[in-house]
Design an enzyme around this catalytic site. Structure first.
Site, mmCIF file in Angstrom:
data_model
loop_
_atom_site.group_PDB
_atom_site.id
_atom_site.type_symbol
_atom_site.label_atom_id
_atom_site.label_comp_id
_atom_site.label_asym_id
_atom_site.label_seq_id
_atom_site.Cartn_x
_atom_site.Cartn_y
_atom_site.Cartn_z
ATOM 1 N N ASN A 1 -7.335 -11.558 -2.814
ATOM 2 C CA ASN A 1 -7.251 -10.255 -2.136
ATOM 3 C C ASN A 1 -8.516 -9.445 -2.402
ATOM 4 O O ASN A 1 -9.140 -9.594 -3.436
ATOM 5 C CB ASN A 1 -6.002 -9.504 -2.656
ATOM 6 C CG ASN A 1 -5.994 -8.025 -2.296
ATOM 7 O OD1 ASN A 1 -6.054 -7.165 -3.171
ATOM 8 N ND2 ASN A 1 -5.919 -7.726 -1.026
ATOM 9 N N GLY A 2 -8.855 -8.598 -1.445
ATOM 10 C CA GLY A 2 -9.965 -7.658 -1.627
ATOM 11 C C GLY A 2 -11.066 -7.842 -0.603
ATOM 12 O O GLY A 2 -11.720 -8.883 -0.588
ATOM 13 N N GLY A 3 -11.229 -6.845 0.266
ATOM 14 C CA GLY A 3 -12.376 -6.813 1.177
ATOM 15 C C GLY A 3 -12.358 -7.832 2.302
ATOM 16 O O GLY A 3 -13.374 -8.017 2.974
ATOM 17 N N CYS B 1 -2.733 -1.472 -10.371
ATOM 18 C CA CYS B 1 -2.982 -0.072 -9.995
ATOM 19 C C CYS B 1 -3.664 0.675 -11.133
ATOM 20 O O CYS B 1 -3.155 0.708 -12.257
ATOM 21 C CB CYS B 1 -1.660 0.609 -9.628
ATOM 22 S SG CYS B 1 -1.930 2.335 -9.174
ATOM 23 N N ARG C 1 -6.314 -3.027 3.711
ATOM 24 C CA ARG C 1 -6.816 -1.957 4.577
ATOM 25 C C ARG C 1 -7.128 -2.416 5.993
ATOM 26 O O ARG C 1 -6.843 -1.708 6.953
ATOM 27 C CB ARG C 1 -8.055 -1.315 3.933
ATOM 28 C CG ARG C 1 -7.686 -0.462 2.739
ATOM 29 C CD ARG C 1 -8.877 -0.154 1.880
ATOM 30 N NE ARG C 1 -9.354 -1.328 1.166
ATOM 31 C CZ ARG C 1 -10.351 -1.314 0.296
ATOM 32 N NH1 ARG C 1 -10.979 -0.188 0.039
ATOM 33 N NH2 ARG C 1 -10.713 -2.419 -0.333
ATOM 34 N N MET D 1 0.845 -1.200 0.000
ATOM 35 C CA MET D 1 0.000 0.000 0.000
ATOM 36 C C MET D 1 0.876 1.244 0.000
ATOM 37 O O MET D 1 1.650 1.457 0.937
ATOM 38 C CB MET D 1 -0.934 -0.005 1.220
ATOM 39 C CG MET D 1 -2.056 -1.016 1.121
ATOM 40 S SD MET D 1 -3.123 -1.010 2.576
ATOM 41 C CE MET D 1 -2.140 -1.955 3.735
HETATM 42 C C1 FMN Z 1 -3.684 3.474 0.473
HETATM 43 C C2 FMN Z 1 -3.562 2.312 -0.464
HETATM 44 C C3 FMN Z 1 -2.452 2.189 -1.268
HETATM 45 C C4 FMN Z 1 -2.307 1.102 -2.130
HETATM 46 N N1 FMN Z 1 -1.163 0.949 -2.849
HETATM 47 C C5 FMN Z 1 -0.960 -0.182 -3.584
HETATM 48 C C6 FMN Z 1 0.293 -0.460 -4.194
HETATM 49 O O1 FMN Z 1 1.275 0.266 -4.053
HETATM 50 N N2 FMN Z 1 0.401 -1.602 -4.924
HETATM 51 C C7 FMN Z 1 -0.644 -2.479 -5.060
HETATM 52 O O2 FMN Z 1 -0.509 -3.516 -5.716
HETATM 53 N N3 FMN Z 1 -1.819 -2.245 -4.488
HETATM 54 C C8 FMN Z 1 -1.996 -1.133 -3.729
HETATM 55 N N4 FMN Z 1 -3.170 -0.947 -3.073
HETATM 56 C C9 FMN Z 1 -4.231 -1.963 -3.189
HETATM 57 C C10 FMN Z 1 -4.065 -3.024 -2.104
HETATM 58 O O3 FMN Z 1 -2.849 -3.708 -2.232
HETATM 59 C C11 FMN Z 1 -5.221 -4.035 -2.167
HETATM 60 O O4 FMN Z 1 -5.157 -4.697 -3.404
HETATM 61 C C12 FMN Z 1 -6.585 -3.383 -2.040
HETATM 62 O O5 FMN Z 1 -6.606 -2.414 -1.005
HETATM 63 C C13 FMN Z 1 -7.674 -4.436 -1.768
HETATM 64 O O6 FMN Z 1 -7.383 -5.160 -0.592
HETATM 65 P P1 FMN Z 1 -8.079 -4.804 0.829
HETATM 66 O O7 FMN Z 1 -9.561 -4.756 0.570
HETATM 67 O O8 FMN Z 1 -7.671 -5.916 1.738
HETATM 68 O O9 FMN Z 1 -7.562 -3.456 1.243
HETATM 69 C C14 FMN Z 1 -3.330 0.134 -2.214
HETATM 70 C C15 FMN Z 1 -4.448 0.249 -1.382
HETATM 71 C C16 FMN Z 1 -4.564 1.312 -0.507
HETATM 72 C C17 FMN Z 1 -5.777 1.401 0.400
#
Ligand code: FMN
Length: 319
Positions: free
Chosen positions: A203-205, A92, A226, A10
């Site tokens: 991954n996701g949520g 991204c 997150r 992130m």
């Molecule tokens: C603040 C923020 C920055 C992120 N930066 C990246 C990143 O640098 N590379 C990446 O692959 N995903 C990035 N993501 C996405 C996360 O890796 C992840 O795929 C996404 O948040 C879904 O997962 P979650 O629901 O568990 O948060 C970012 C997400 C957030 C919230």
């Protein structure tokens, strides 16, 4: 190295201070850096970008880019720094990243991603993995995702981390692209059924250990972003519940006492205390008085002896 549970890359969050803190809570989870562009590693302040504490291991680096030679060069440098895996960002959706022709837009160019992976793989001995979405824009059918996985895995990528929602490349901000397109875990499960031999990480949520364990009935690993950041206490039980290790979970105070020597050594090197403590705010989620604690932690930047003040705070406060 196990992908059973990992903390998502992130930007502006999973920097080295955050990772050090997370590692205190879970010794087994795989940690990822923020995305770093291959050119930044080659031409920028490499040491500043790539340095970390060895306590953070197992640690993977995530690269952004789409030039196979630059990615290969950045991979070699990353391996020299001791990272255990190199992950390529194909997820991204930001407009800046699209303009640079990397990130999620690359899902439309499986041959190019395969070439990048091939160059990277041939340059290093550590695993090269890919983090992608289940689709982008109208490219959201099973057959298209299958083709992407087939092309890229044929060049030796054995691990795919799949954010189980597609990305809309026009009209949605990166934040919206993490919320609005619906999650579709079934498509990731289907992928594992089809590509048995590959390591598929979902991954996701995902918000709880229970959800993680349920996903692990279908896929090889779970990646959480997150929720891990906003509620780091969740990480306290990963080693026991996901990796079946003995229970080493710590109280908030114990965690912070363990973090103290790191904070001291960083502040002695000139790091602002809040660069470390900003990552611990989630520890106080739902905690009575959390707002005041956060305010206090921010105010430490102006203290003459911020670390001693923090130590005193830990002694005096019941957490
Ligand atoms: C603040 C923020 C920055 C992120 N930066 C990246 C990143 O640098 N590379 C990446 O692959 N995903 C990035 N993501 C996405 C996360 O890796 C992840 O795929 C996404 O948040 C879904 O997962 P979650 O629901 O568990 O948060 C970012 C997400 C957030 C919230």
């Amino acid at each position: 190295m196990s992908h059973r549970f990992s903390i998502a890359p992130m930007m502006d969050r999973t920097d080295r201070h955050c990772r050090y803190f997370h590692r205190l809570l879970t010794s087994k989870s795989l940690l990822y850096t923020e995305m770093l562009h291959s050119n930044a590693i080659i031409k920028g302040n490499t040491n500043k970008l790539l340095s970390y504490s060895h306590d953070e291991h197992p640690l993977a680096i995530q690269l952004g880019g789409s030039d196979p030679k630059s990615l290969a060069e950045a991979s070699v440098i990353s391996e020299e720094y001791g990272y255990k895996e190199i992950n390529l960002n194909v997820g991204c959706p930001s407009s800046k990243v699209q303009k640079g022709r990397f990130g999620a837009i690359l899902m439309k160019e499986p041959k190019l991603v395969a070439k990048c992976v091939s160059y990277m793989k041939n340059s290093v001995s550590i695993p090269v993995t890919v983090k992608c979405r289940i689709g982008v824009d109208d490219m959201d059918q099973d057959a298209q995702l299958d083709r992407f996985i087939e092309e890229v895995s044929s060049e030796g990528c054995n691990t795919f981390i799949i954010h189980a929602r597609k990305a809309w490349l026009k009209g949605l901000s990166p934040r919206d692209n993490r919320e609005i397109p619906p999650l579709n875990y079934e498509r990731v499960y289907k992928l594992k059924d089809k590509f048995h031999h590959l390591n598929i990480v979902i991954n996701g949520g995902i918000k709880t250990i229970e959800e993680s364990l349920e996903h692990l009935n279908h896929v090889d690993g779970v990646m959480v972003g997150r929720e891990a950041y906003d509620n780091p206490l969740m990480l306290n039980s990963i080693d026991k519940e996901i990796y079946k290790e003995t229970d080493n979970s710590l109280s908030r105070t114990e965690i912070l006492i363990k973090l103290l020597p790191y904070i001291r050594s960083e502040v002695n090197k000139g790091t602002k205390i809040t660069h470390v403590t900003r990552h611990i705010m989630g520890l106080f989620r739902g905690f009575h008085g959390a707002k005041d604690i956060r305010k206090y932690l921010v105010s430490l930047n102006n203290a003459v002896n911020p670390v001693d003040n923090f130590k005193f705070f830990l002694k005096e406060t019941t957490l």
